[in-house]
Design an enzyme around this catalytic site. Structure first.
Site, short mmCIF file in Angstrom:
data_model
loop_
_atom_site.label_atom_id
_atom_site.label_comp_id
_atom_site.label_asym_id
_atom_site.label_seq_id
_atom_site.Cartn_x
_atom_site.Cartn_y
_atom_site.Cartn_z
CB CYS A 66 32.29 15.37 34.87
SG CYS A 66 31.32 13.88 34.62
CG HIS B 154 33.40 16.09 30.26
ND1 HIS B 154 34.39 15.90 31.19
CD2 HIS B 154 32.43 15.19 30.57
CE1 HIS B 154 34.04 14.93 32.02
NE2 HIS B 154 32.86 14.48 31.67
CD GLU C 219 37.04 18.16 30.45
OE1 GLU C 219 36.82 17.05 30.97
OE2 GLU C 219 36.17 19.07 30.45
#
Length: 1295
Positions: free
Chosen positions: A1135, A1260, A1262
């Site tokens: 990002c 994303h 994570e």
């Protein structure tokens, strides 16, 4: 000296077209518009050629600069002189971090070049009004005029008010001139106090008194004595609220005395980095839960974006400033406004009743306000997971006869939850000599008098004071301050914070006296030690302004070096402005003029000011029975689905990040079709457990037009039926925030407020075992204006918004409205006991009626039994789907469940009485549950055990297909395709998106909703999700080090560290300030990850400022270049980290073909759960995953891949450097919105280097490495989601 530098084009083509259309609608002959950014650099010394080139490069971001000389008349829009924009603060930081110390300040404007026919001066004024927000901006007609932005004025001294000479009239005049909103008895009090002191008051002292004692801050009405219909009442409103705590104190750790309330949480592993080593680890301890809900109504009516943004920001600060420092976690937001009247989509119930000039329209509020609130949460890094939206504006026959009722003064609700350590719940002691600190940004001449302004009915104060009371937001600054607070509480016993408050209404004039007074001390302060960017401000302006993103703290003198170190590392500004004294006295010295603007005993300011008495009369509602003539069920369905309160809320949801923290277990979007219908929001308590927290909202304000108490009871009931959808257990675990909005002084409303508070505080909540440990009131919900010679008033209904919060036993057991088509039964649990009242319903509203009898809590014991029964069924896993009955009634409940399940409904309402209209549209409390047909008998037995046997009705089943059919006794009552209903329900959101965003994107999204063949999100994996490829390497005991890199404004680093930690890494916290100061280098790391967020608030291009702070610093540049050239290293950019690393191409071998990442095609921040496929590429992180198709969290505003030309794109593709692409639900690569949320060509959303050692991606992984944090997932997934494979691949690659 000022230098002017041209910037990139400021408006996309569709924005220009929208502006032209607005000018044409206003009959203004504007032919063309071109707009570009212009930068103004205030320099303290000339720049040499190299420095000048560096500044030019720094200010080159976004789309390519125009080569042509602009044509047309120049209108230059800049921030108001005397203010400093958030853009300026952050851009100046970047310049300084890049070594350009000659730059005092950078500022930015937009230069509009307009070619038009002949326009009069008045018409040019119309044009300029369209181009700027007069509350925040000004218009110049020459570039050089921007010199005024940097003008510095001489400080002005304090002003004295001649009370001793002129007597009481001097105070009356000052009250009007300064907009203090002082009552007569307060003027008497001040006259007496200063006469006793034997001196004249200073303006700053009066202002401080007015703010600290405003209704906004002191809640005088809630603490007042009450006489109703001549009878003295035994309790104040606040005492009745406190009664809920006295009755049920269970699980409450702090109530009524701090910035937020605290209840018991669960013992979990809180994950954070060690102060000394930077190494992240889990810390097993209780994570207690704090809760707070604020309103920010007045500023949102005046200037919606900053009003809503600072509303969210202030509530986040309240959470962070709880106890001795806490961690905000997840947010909610709400809006009540008058009718939208969307151009071209006006509804039959929407009449234009006029409005005051000084406030904006409901449509403006709902266009700009939600964006402001979302932008603050997004940039701060807090997911926004829950909310409500109501429109109401009508002439009704209520308690006071026929009058206008609606929300010209809107409700803007901002709330949330956070976590706090057990030993930090209570504030500490403030020692004599403790240092008094302001943490955060500088004082600015903005937001003056917000507390007093909020306490007046709109229309009572001067327009210039409204103008002065608007604030501005800088969430990235608040994030930096929160990082300091986090470092402090993470130190445990060594926490240097003794006491902390946020700075809100009244600025330091309210916050500092409150801080020292609450700590049992006085304080002496130095005015000129307060950080200020405007030397010309008066003492009153410095002390009383409401500049945002500030906290006041008491820090022990010997802990100041530690606090200084933490602030410097996070680049959070702070100032020591005073110290605590034994004497309970407040003194403020002004070094510049060597005088004392404030010199007061604390008890004059915060002592026994006169207590209010409310002597009021009860009025009974006169509502007329609902007239049914001409109402058909088919017409009613379409109208109700178009009512914004009922209609789809996607336009309010996808603008807000709902995945940051990696701890979101239930957001608004439900199921494979991502329909915004969740009952409640749920977060996990940590990154290693299934304990959690839940939030839900209840609100039924229009009912108060008929029955004040019923409206309040329904708000509590609705919050309860919403939050029941997750596994909480004992009802005493649920705690409520009550936010009360009323037009105090309006006939009947005060007595109605008392009645409503009594119904909840004395009766319903104690009977249920519910506690209200926190809340807020806003008592001036009325607007006044003139239309010609006529005096007009719009009064809001008495509005109670209940927010429910609870600890969750197991977040995996949360039930959504998504229907299943397996053999099933739908059961309505009707807590209305067949009453089916239609007063003040959505149905009544869309036919411009009120009705006479509303819904109510019919049986408190059954409501409690309902909650307990649902909890039992949730724990036993007996429910397939659950949805409460609320606005729009049973019809809407069933429709929303069908939308979420993408299925049909075969319903039978024969047992619900003969009045079909009432059965379908009544908004009595209750819920529809879906159970397996085989479980129906057992489920009904559980309901019967809880006293609900007479409330349960079988109402049909969910079926596959597209038909939505309701019958009774074999007769069809209503039949329509589910797709048609889905499209009707979506039309409000579509029209709002068309107005606000790129209309082409809005049209594409709306079109997709009518595709019945859409299979929804789906998963195809080319690998075994349960295989841990890192296990053999973890077994060796070696833990390679990964640098978890963050810059100021980055907000996704903790979940990123946790994902690498789980894969066998030692994750180390590395701030850019560590690298720039030489405290840390990259030589000891095997891997580096640049995390997501908003570095520098995304000014100078997303990630570009961060990249340039590396490229323009020789030592740090070499550090990164060495790392990227070292074999056996891995790097990941996600990002904001992806955007940053795409600008380091000159340092990263094999990245020459990487694209840039620019503004999304929608021109909007996009938070989606998007489907991607893993493509064949060299990426080492994606090895063994090629061909997989799976959803992933997306949250960005600038994620669109931009290539130089077709040849560049072809080269990127032919080299095989594309690693991930967006695909639609059919598995095809797509550029169509919203399956491709940013418009990237060929769906590209991740690229890698030729060696595969460095991979950058916009989505994303994570945030979704745990299955439980995916918005939707197949039921057979275990603890780890498929994206965990990326992190395990990294561990495998390093051996």
């Amino acid at each position: 000296m000022m230098e002017i530098l041209r910037g990139s084009p400021a408006l996309s083509a569709f924005r220009i077209n929208k502006l032209l259309a607005r000018f044409q609608a206003a009959r203004l002959p504007v032919h063309t518009i071109y707009a570009e950014y212009v930068h103004f650099a205030d320099l303290n010394a000339p720049l040499n050629d190299d420095e000048h080139a560096q500044l030019e490069r720094l200010l080159k971001y976004g789309p390519a600069l125009a080569s042509h000389a602009p044509q047309g008349k120049l209108l230059l829009v800049t921030p108001r002189p005397g203010t400093i924009s958030p853009w300026s603060s952050k851009a100046t930081d970047i310049a300084h971090n890049c070594g350009l110390q000659q730059v005092n300040r950078l500022e930015r404007g937009v230069a509009y070049y307009i070619e038009a026919g002949t326009l009069t001066n008045e018409q040019w004024q119309q044009v300029t009004a369209e181009l700027h927000d007069r509350m925040m901006e000004t218009v110049f007609f020459a570039l050089d005029d921007a010199e005024q932005l940097f003008a510095h004025h001489q400080p002005t001294p304090v002003t004295s008010v001649d009370l001793l000479g002129q007597g009481r009239q001097a105070l009356i005049d000052a009250n009007l001139r300064l907009g203090l909103a002082l009552a007569e008895d307060e003027i008497d009090y001040l006259q007496d106090a200063f006469t006793k002191l034997g001196r004249n008051p200073n303006d700053i002292e009066l202002y401080m008194f007015a703010q600290a004692n405003s209704e906004h801050c002191r809640h005088k009405i809630f603490n007042a004595d009450w006489v109703i219909d001549g009878e003295q009442q035994p309790k104040s409103l606040f005492k009745m609220i406190k009664n809920t705590f006295e009755t049920t104190p269970d699980h409450v750790l702090s109530a009524y005395k701090d910035n937020a309330a605290v209840m018991e949480g669960s013992e979990v592993g809180r994950y954070f980095a060690d102060h000394e080593t930077g190494r992240y680890d889990f810390h097993q301890e209780p994570a207690h839960i704090l809760m707070k809900v604020e309103t920010h109504n007045h500023p949102t009516a005046i200037s919606p974006w900053p009003g809503a943004a600072t509303g969210s920001g202030g509530e986040i600060r309240d959470e962070g400033a709880t106890g001795r420092g806490a961690k905000p976690k997840a947010g909610l937001v709400g809006f009540s406004v008058s009718n939208l009247r969307i151009p071209g989509f006006e509804q039959p119930w929407e009449e234009d009743f006029g409005k005051p000039e000084r406030i904006v329209t409901a449509l403006d509020i709902m266009t700009e306000g939600p964006l402001g609130g979302a932008a603050f949460n997004n940039e701060f890094g807090r997911p926004a997971l829950n909310g409500y939206f109501r429109t109401y504006e009508e002439k009704v026959n209520s308690h006071n006869g026929e009058e206008l009722r609606g929300y010209h003064k809107p409700i803007m609700l901002a709330g949330g939850i956070g976590n706090i350590r057990a030993d930090h719940v209570q504030k500490g002691e403030i020692n004599v000599g403790a240092k008094l600190v302001v943490l955060g940004g500088p004082a600015m001449n903005i937001g003056l008098g917000g507390g007093a302004a909020s306490s007046m009915a709109s229309g009572q104060s001067d327009a210039d004071l409204d103008f002065a009371s608007v604030q501005r937001d800088n969430p990235e600054m608040e994030r930096r301050c929160q990082e300091v607070i986090d470092r402090c509480w993470q130190l445990g016993d060594a926490n240097p914070i003794l006491f902390i408050h946020d700075v809100g209404a009244g600025g330091l004039s309210n916050a500092m006296p409150e801080l020292v007074s609450d700590g049992g001390r006085g304080g002496k302060f130095e005015l000129r030690d307060i950080l200020s960017d405007e030397p010309g401000m008066s003492p009153l302006e410095i002390w009383c302004n409401e500049s945002q993103e500030r906290y006041v703290l008491a820090v022990a003198a010997d802990q100041l070096p530690l606090f200084d170190e933490l602030c410097k590392r996070e680049r959070a500004p702070y100032a020591v402005i005073g110290e605590a004294t034994e004497e309970l006295h407040l003194s403020l010295h002004d070094r510049h003029f060597d005088n004392q603007p404030i010199d007061l005993p604390l008890d004059v300011l915060l002592g026994k000011t006169p207590k209010m008495t409310r002597d009021v009369q009860t009025l009974k509602a006169k509502g007329d029975a609902l007239a049914r003539e001409g109402i058909t069920i088919a017409d009613a369905v379409k109208r109700v689905l178009h009512l914004p309160t009922v209609a789809e809320k996607t336009f309010l949801v996808t603008i807000g990040d709902r995945s940051v923290t990696g701890m979101v277990a239930r957001d608004q979007m439900v199921g494979p079709w991502q329909v915004p219908v969740a009952n409640c929001a749920v977060t996990t308590a940590s990154l290693d457990s299934y304990y959690g927290e839940a939030m839900a909202i209840g609100e039924r304000a229009p009912v108060a037009l008929l029955d004040f108490a019923a409206s309040a009871r329904l708000a509590v009931g609705e919050a309860l039926t919403n939050i029941a959808a997750t596994q909480i257990g004992d009802i005493k675990r649920i705690k409520l925030s009550a936010n009360w909005m009323a037009a105090a002084g309006h006939p009947g409303e005060d007595a109605g407020l008392y009645e409503a508070v009594k119904a909840v505080g004395e009766e319903l909540c104690p009977a249920l075992g519910l506690t209200i440990p926190v809340g807020k009131d806003s008592m001036s919900m009325k607007t006044r204006w003139q239309e010609g010679n006529e005096e007009c008033e719009m009064t809001s209904p008495l509005s109670l918004v209940i927010s429910a919060f609870a600890r969750v036993e197991d977040v995996r057991h949360t039930i959504t409205p998504q229907l299943s088509t397996e053999d099933n039964a739908l059961l309505l649990i009707d807590l209305g006991k067949g009453n089916n009242a239609l007063g003040a319903t959505a149905l009544a509203q869309v036919y411009r009626q009120l009705g006479d009898k509303p819904a109510d809590v019919r049986d408190v014991a059954q409501l409690k039994g309902f909650y307990d029964a649902i909890q039992a069924l949730v724990a036993q896993r007996k429910l397939l789907a659950y949805h409460d009955r609320s606005d729009g009634g049973l019809l809407v409940t069933l429709a929303e469940m069908a939308f979420a399940g993408h299925c049909g409904i075969d319903a039978d309402i024969a047992t619900l009485g003969d009045d079909r209209l009432a059965a379908l549209f009544s908004e009595e409390l209750g819920a529809v549950i879906q159970v397996r047909a085989a479980d129906r008998e057992a489920v009904e037995a559980v309901l019967a055990q809880h006293g609900l046997a007479d409330c349960v009705h079988y109402v049909g089943q969910a079926v596959s297909g597209d038909r939505f059919v309701i019958t009774a006794n074999g007769q069809t009552v209503f039949s329509e395709s589910r797709t048609t209903l889905r499209v009707w329900w979506a039309e409000t959101t579509w029209q709002m998106q068309r107005l606000r965003d790129n209309p082409e994107c809005a049209d594409q999204e709306h079109q997709a909703k009518s595709n019945d063949a859409d299979p929804g999100l789906n998963v195809k994996l080319s690998f075994d999700i349960n295989e841990d490829v890192a296990a053999p390497f973890i077994a060796t005991g070696a833990r390679p080090k990964v640098a978890v890199l963050r810059e100021q404004g980055v907000n996704s680093h903790v979940e990123m560290a946790a994902a690498f930690h789980r894969a066998g890494f030692d994750a180390i916290d590395v701030h850019m300030s560590d690298l720039l100061a030489g405290r840390t280098g990259l030589e000891g790391f095997h891997a580096l990850v640049a995390c997501g967020g908003f570095s520098y608030g995304d000014v100078l291009g997303a990630g570009e400022g961060w990249a340039k702070s590396i490229l323009f610093n020789d030592r740090v540049r070499d550090e990164f270049a060495t790392f990227f050239h070292r074999p056996q290293t891995l790097a990941l950019g996600v990002c904001n980290g992806c955007q940053m690393m795409s600008n380091l191409r000159e340092l990263i071998p094999g990245s020459e073909l990487w694209p840039r990442f620019v503004r999304n095609t929608s021109d909007r921040f996009e938070a989606r759960f998007s489907l991607v496929e893993v493509t064949q590429s060299p990426s080492l992180l994606l090895q063994g995953m090629v061909g997989s198709q799976m959803p992933i969290a997306v949250s960005h505003g600038e994620g669109r891949v931009e290539v130089r030309d077709a040849a560049h794109l072809a080269a990127l593709e032919s080299k095989g450097l594309v690693a991930l692409r967006y695909v639609d639900n059919f598995g095809k690569v797509t550029e169509t919105y919203p399956a491709n949320p940013n418009g990237s060509p060929n769906g590209i959303t991740a690229v890698t280097t030729e060696s595969g050692r460095v991979t950058i991606m916009m989505p994303h992984p994570e945030r979704v490495f745990r299955t439980v944090s995916n918005s939707w997932h197949p039921e057979n997934w275990g603890e780890d989601g498929p994206w965990m494979r990326i992190f395990r691949n990294a561990r495998k690659q390093l051996g």
